[in-house]
Motif scaffolding. Structure first.
Motif, PDB file in Angstrom:
ATOM      1  N   ALA A   1       0.830  -1.222  -0.087  1.00 13.17           N
ATOM      2  CA  ALA A   1      -0.109   0.199   0.071  1.00 13.17           C
ATOM      3  C   ALA A   1       1.110   1.042   0.041  1.00 13.17           C
ATOM      4  O   ALA A   1       2.042   1.190   0.745  1.00 13.17           O
ATOM      5  CB  ALA A   1      -0.931   0.013   1.382  1.00 13.17           C
ATOM      6  N   ALA A   2       0.397   2.329  -0.405  1.00 12.10           N
ATOM      7  CA  ALA A   2       1.278   3.494  -0.515  1.00 12.10           C
ATOM      8  C   ALA A   2       0.297   4.908  -0.779  1.00 12.10           C
ATOM      9  O   ALA A   2      -0.590   4.760  -1.297  1.00 12.10           O
ATOM     10  CB  ALA A   2       2.198   3.420  -1.940  1.00 12.10           C
ATOM     11  N   THR A   3       0.839   5.804   0.017  1.00 12.90           N
ATOM     12  CA  THR A   3       0.481   7.249  -0.140  1.00 12.90           C
ATOM     13  C   THR A   3       1.503   8.001  -0.156  1.00 12.90           C
ATOM     14  O   THR A   3       2.716   7.623  -0.197  1.00 12.90           O
ATOM     15  CB  THR A   3      -0.302   7.568   1.186  1.00 12.90           C
ATOM     16  N   ALA A   4       1.342   9.419  -0.348  1.00 12.18           N
ATOM     17  CA  ALA A   4       2.384  10.397  -0.558  1.00 12.18           C
ATOM     18  C   ALA A   4       3.322  10.255   0.886  1.00 12.18           C
ATOM     19  O   ALA A   4       4.499  10.667   0.820  1.00 12.18           O
ATOM     20  CB  ALA A   4       1.904  11.856  -0.959  1.00 12.18           C
ATOM     21  N   THR A   5       2.964   9.948   1.772  1.00 11.88           N
ATOM     22  CA  THR A   5       3.670  10.181   3.248  1.00 11.88           C
ATOM     23  C   THR A   5       3.866   8.720   4.137  1.00 11.88           C
ATOM     24  O   THR A   5       4.429   8.583   5.066  1.00 11.88           O
ATOM     25  CB  THR A   5       2.771  11.061   4.217  1.00 11.88           C
ATOM     26  N   GLN A   6       3.157   7.563   3.328  1.00 16.40           N
ATOM     27  CA  GLN A   6       3.291   6.402   4.174  1.00 16.40           C
ATOM     28  C   GLN A   6       3.342   4.999   3.116  1.00 16.40           C
ATOM     29  O   GLN A   6       2.308   5.021   2.088  1.00 16.40           O
ATOM     30  CB  GLN A   6       2.127   6.214   5.073  1.00 16.40           C
ATOM     31  N   LEU A   7       4.451   4.086   3.352  1.00 19.45           N
ATOM     32  CA  LEU A   7       4.291   3.034   2.635  1.00 19.45           C
ATOM     33  C   LEU A   7       3.968   1.722   3.453  1.00 19.45           C
ATOM     34  O   LEU A   7       4.550   1.844   4.690  1.00 19.45           O
ATOM     35  CB  LEU A   7       5.705   2.845   2.023  1.00 19.45           C
ATOM     36  N   THR A   8       3.352   0.524   3.231  1.00 18.32           N
ATOM     37  CA  THR A   8       3.223  -0.407   3.727  1.00 18.32           C
ATOM     38  C   THR A   8       4.083  -1.727   3.035  1.00 18.32           C
ATOM     39  O   THR A   8       3.645  -1.916   2.062  1.00 18.32           O
ATOM     40  CB  THR A   8       1.729  -0.821   4.007  1.00 18.32           C
ATOM     41  N   ILE A   9       4.754  -2.312   3.731  1.00 23.99           N
ATOM     42  CA  ILE A   9       5.725  -3.392   2.997  1.00 23.99           C
ATOM     43  C   ILE A   9       5.598  -4.580   3.773  1.00 23.99           C
ATOM     44  O   ILE A   9       5.338  -4.766   5.241  1.00 23.99           O
ATOM     45  CB  ILE A   9       7.240  -2.935   2.873  1.00 23.99           C
ATOM     46  N   THR A  10       6.100  -5.742   3.311  1.00 20.15           N
ATOM     47  CA  THR A  10       6.210  -7.014   3.929  1.00 20.15           C
ATOM     48  C   THR A  10       7.954  -7.303   3.982  1.00 20.15           C
ATOM     49  O   THR A  10       8.326  -7.312   3.109  1.00 20.15           O
ATOM     50  CB  THR A  10       5.611  -8.108   3.249  1.00 20.15           C
ATOM     51  N   VAL A  11       8.120  -7.789   5.045  1.00 18.87           N
ATOM     52  CA  VAL A  11       9.696  -8.190   5.419  1.00 18.87           C
ATOM     53  C   VAL A  11       9.970  -9.316   4.179  1.00 18.87           C
ATOM     54  O   VAL A  11       9.182 -10.526   4.514  1.00 18.87           O
ATOM     55  CB  VAL A  11      10.057  -8.566   6.816  1.00 18.87           C
ATOM     56  N   PRO A  12      10.655  -9.223   3.272  1.00 15.27           N
ATOM     57  CA  PRO A  12      11.040 -10.192   2.569  1.00 15.27           C
ATOM     58  C   PRO A  12      11.809 -11.527   3.087  1.00 15.27           C
ATOM     59  O   PRO A  12      12.629 -11.212   3.857  1.00 15.27           O
ATOM     60  CB  PRO A  12      11.598  -9.523   1.618  1.00 15.27           C
ATOM     61  N   ALA A  13      11.538 -12.521   2.250  1.00 11.88           N
ATOM     62  CA  ALA A  13      12.617 -13.628   2.746  1.00 11.88           C
ATOM     63  C   ALA A  13      13.979 -13.382   2.293  1.00 11.88           C
ATOM     64  O   ALA A  13      14.238 -12.799   1.263  1.00 11.88           O
ATOM     65  CB  ALA A  13      12.068 -15.035   2.037  1.00 11.88           C
ATOM     66  N   GLY A  14      14.905 -13.682   3.163  1.00 14.08           N
ATOM     67  CA  GLY A  14      16.252 -13.597   2.921  1.00 14.08           C
ATOM     68  C   GLY A  14      16.897 -11.995   3.355  1.00 14.08           C
ATOM     69  O   GLY A  14      18.118 -11.757   3.521  1.00 14.08           O
ATOM     70  N   ALA A  15      15.786 -11.165   4.049  1.00  9.78           N
ATOM     71  CA  ALA A  15      16.142 -10.072   4.440  1.00  9.78           C
ATOM     72  C   ALA A  15      17.113 -10.105   5.539  1.00  9.78           C
ATOM     73  O   ALA A  15      16.748 -11.049   6.439  1.00  9.78           O
ATOM     74  CB  ALA A  15      15.030  -9.114   4.677  1.00  9.78           C
ATOM     75  N   THR A  16      17.954  -9.406   5.798  1.00  5.87           N
ATOM     76  CA  THR A  16      18.858  -9.132   7.301  1.00  5.87           C
ATOM     77  C   THR A  16      18.785  -7.868   7.551  1.00  5.87           C
ATOM     78  O   THR A  16      18.384  -7.105   7.037  1.00  5.87           O
ATOM     79  CB  THR A  16      20.476  -9.784   6.902  1.00  5.87           C
ATOM     80  N   THR A  17      19.515  -7.715   8.928  1.00  2.26           N
ATOM     81  CA  THR A  17      19.279  -6.425   9.530  1.00  2.26           C
ATOM     82  C   THR A  17      20.154  -5.308   8.807  1.00  2.26           C
ATOM     83  O   THR A  17      21.095  -5.537   8.273  1.00  2.26           O
ATOM     84  CB  THR A  17      19.995  -6.631  10.813  1.00  2.26           C
ATOM     85  N   GLY A  18      19.539  -4.163   8.809  1.00  2.00           N
ATOM     86  CA  GLY A  18      20.189  -3.198   7.896  1.00  2.00           C
ATOM     87  C   GLY A  18      19.256  -2.034   7.737  1.00  2.00           C
ATOM     88  O   GLY A  18      18.142  -2.035   8.064  1.00  2.00           O
ATOM     89  N   ALA A  19      19.632  -1.039   6.980  1.00  2.00           N
ATOM     90  CA  ALA A  19      19.059   0.144   6.663  1.00  2.00           C
ATOM     91  C   ALA A  19      17.656  -0.011   5.656  1.00  2.00           C
ATOM     92  O   ALA A  19      17.833  -0.949   4.869  1.00  2.00           O
ATOM     93  CB  ALA A  19      19.882   1.290   6.289  1.00  2.00           C
ATOM     94  N   ILE A  20      16.612   0.634   5.935  1.00  4.21           N
ATOM     95  CA  ILE A  20      15.751   0.557   4.738  1.00  4.21           C
ATOM     96  C   ILE A  20      15.906   1.713   3.816  1.00  4.21           C
ATOM     97  O   ILE A  20      16.130   2.902   4.052  1.00  4.21           O
ATOM     98  CB  ILE A  20      14.366   0.678   5.466  1.00  4.21           C
ATOM     99  N   THR A  21      15.608   1.395   2.514  1.00  6.03           N
ATOM    100  CA  THR A  21      15.874   2.691   1.575  1.00  6.03           C
ATOM    101  C   THR A  21      14.487   2.471   0.630  1.00  6.03           C
ATOM    102  O   THR A  21      13.815   1.483   0.555  1.00  6.03           O
ATOM    103  CB  THR A  21      17.193   2.196   0.599  1.00  6.03           C
TER     104      THR A  21
END
Length: 601
Positions: free
Chosen positions: A165-185
């Motif tokens: 989901a997306a608006t100009a000020t907010q995004l909704t995401i699902t943590v993907p398989a294989g993701a590791t700790t780190g910054a969000i871009t």
């Protein structure tokens, strides 16, 4: 001191000289003052920017001011003598501004700078939660996001996440398989924002799903199957179930049980369940049996009769809602289905259909109507003739007939001129092209289409192509006698042997021998001829022999002897359209000379 009279003369001379001088100065037309540009503001901006130009000698009519930005014309939206307002045009580039009025142009020394539209880059102000396992939902807050989810590229430590989901000020995401700790871009339009803190990926707490059984173990497309196991998602949409690779719809879900529907296109094979990127596979196959689809029925149709092209509505049950999946026939001829629901079909009566029952076939099962559909005759309007041109002409002339309801196929129009059939060379629904047939006579024109005939209100006049010269021809220049020829009234009379022509005169000596022939020459070759010889006579009549129509004989009306006739070539005499015929005389049957007179043309 100047005397008064002299002063008066001096004054008048000055006035005259001044008047002449002024007339010389004012006699040319006043030139249009050139425009000037003092300032323009703003001095830069993207395409579409409004710019105000100040100066002098502008036209107060917007259309009379031509403004260009580095050579690209700009639209003038407002104008006064000292101010112009323009819009930076598409395609404009950095360069001077010019204003042209009445052929005079002013150009700025400074350039207007055309800038590009700068899209603001996205920013990340926060995300929540700050840590989660694979498959968890995370909300990212910030600015300048794209409202279309797919236009936002979100990564957790370089692993792409799905934006749900997306608006100009907010995004909704699902943590993907294989993701590791780190910054969000977050990347939008090639510009990337990076979170100030890391998102912590915790261990995957959700165990992999398992399949312990499914029931029933076989079924047709559309059947309901219950899958039992562990670690299913309680959200139906988060469970991906497939039968031999074909995705099935999950209708309900618990952590230990899923209910699905066997999908169209499924074939016998294993069942798989995928949750959070982890997949379980059944140990045995699910068998897809034949599709048990109820047969269609026909309860009624309306109307019960109609012509080809008519619309018919069929009412019944178990029709396919996809028009092309219903095969409808009228007495065996396939009709086009234009609309379909489960209980109603709309068809068009096809060309070639005849009276008979209606059948509907769906999935190989056929329903037949209890009564026949009656195909009625197509009522075709009769043709009409409104005019034709020309109204007179010879055989072979092109004739154009105007009217209505003609067939667009030339061969389907039967055209006659006074009962004689003509060849149709072209046709439309309102016009026919034809030629007057050989042998046609004056009379009415008829056009017959589909057994219906139209007759012209006036007659077409057939002209005779060869008209005779009616004046007498003097033969005296040949033999000194007063011989004359009286031609036929028409060429048709001559060809039909309906009338004789006369030679009169007195011959010297009293018993001359002469030869007479009628000729048609083409390329110096005599196409046809016949001739006669005689003994003597003061009045001689020459005519076509009614018993042998290709011979001409002479009859001396004042003498009892018989004239000898000959036609050595045995040719039949016939005048064709457009031919010019001549008559010649010879006294030795060899030297015909150059004397010939027109008989017909």
């Amino acid at each position: 001191m100047i005397p008064k009279r002299n002063a008066f003369y001096y004054l008048m001379s000055f006035i005259i000289l001044f008047s002449v001088s002024c007339q010389k100065e004012l006699s040319p037309e006043f030139p249009v003052p050139a425009p000037t540009i003092n300032t323009f503001t703003p001095t830069s901006g993207p395409v579409g920017t409004t710019v105000t130009i100040t100066g002098t000698n502008f036209s107060t009519n917007t259309a009379s001011n031509t403004v260009k930005v580095n050579g690209v014309p700009a639209q003038v939206t407002a104008a006064s003598a000292t101010l112009l307002r323009i819009t930076i045009p598409a395609g404009a580039t950095t360069g001077p501004v010019s204003v042209t009025v009445g052929g005079e142009t002013a150009t700025t020394t400074a350039n207007f700078t055309v800038t590009t539209v700068v899209t603001p880059s996205p920013t990340i102000t926060s995300f929540s939660p700050a840590s989660a396992a694979t498959g968890a939902t995370v909300t990212i807050t910030g600015t300048n996001f794209n409202t279309t989810p797919a236009n936002n590229i979100v990564m957790i430590n370089g692993v792409t996440a799905t934006v749900t989901a997306a608006t100009a000020t907010q995004l909704t995401i699902t943590v993907p398989a294989g993701a590791t700790t780190g910054a969000i871009t977050v990347t939008v339009n090639g510009q990337t924002a990076t979170s100030n803190t890391n998102f912590t990926v915790t261990g995957v707490v959700v165990p992999a799903p398992t399949i312990t059984s499914f029931t029933p173990t076989s079924g047709a497309v559309g059947a309901t199957v219950t899958i039992t196991g562990t670690n299913f998602s309680t959200v139906a949409a988060n469970n991906t179930v497939k039968i031999n690779g074909v995705t099935a719809t999950v209708t309900s879900a618990t952590a230990t049980q899923l209910t699905i529907t066997v999908p169209a296109g499924a074939t016998t094979g294993t069942i798989t369940v995928t949750v959070n990127g982890q997949t379980a596979m059944s140990l045995t196959n699910f068998t897809v049996t034949g599709v048990v689809t109820p047969a269609p029925t026909i309860t009624s149709f309306t109307p019960t009769s109609g012509a080809i092209g008519a619309t018919v509505t069929i009412t019944g049950t178990n029709f396919s809602t996809i028009a092309a999946n219903n095969t409808v026939k009228i007495n065996g001829v396939t009709a086009t289905v234009t609309a379909a629901t489960a209980t109603q079909l709309t068809i068009t009566v096809p060309a070639g259909a005849t009276t008979g029952s209606i059948t509907v076939t769906v999935n190989g099962q056929t329903a037949t109507s209890l009564t026949n559909f009656t195909v009625t005759a197509v009522v075709t309007p009769p043709p009409t003739i409104t005019s034709f041109t020309p109204t007179t002409g010879t055989e072979g002339v092109t004739l154009v007939i105007n009217g209505t309801n003609f067939s667009t196929t030339p061969g389907n129009n039967i055209v006659k001129v006074n009962g004689l059939t003509a060849t149709v060379t072209a046709s439309s629904s309102t016009q026919i092209g034809t030629t007057v047939p050989i042998g046609a006579t004056t009379g009415f024109i008829t056009v017959t289409v589909n057994g219906q005939t139209a007759t012209s209100n006036t007659v077409f006049t057939v002209q005779t192509p060869n008209q005779p010269l009616l004046q007498a021809v003097n033969f005296a220049q040949w033999n000194g006698t007063g011989m004359t020829i009286v031609p036929f009234a028409t060429a048709q009379e001559f060809m039909n042997f309906q009338k004789s022509f006369m030679f009169t005169g007195w011959f010297e000596p009293a018993t001359p021998r002469f030869y007479l022939r009628a000729i048609y020459e083409t390329g110096g070759i005599i196409k046809e001829h016949f001739w006669v010889e005689n003994g003597a006579g003061s009045v001689i009549e020459a005519r076509v022999n009614p018993n042998n129509k290709n011979l001409l004989y002479m009859d001396g009306s004042d003498f009892p002897h018989v004239v000898t006739t000959r036609n050595p070539n045995g040719q039949t005499f016939m005048i064709n359209p457009g031919e010019t015929w001549y008559i010649q005389m010879s006294f030795d049957n060899v030297n015909w000379g150059d004397k010939k007179f027109v008989l017909f043309n």
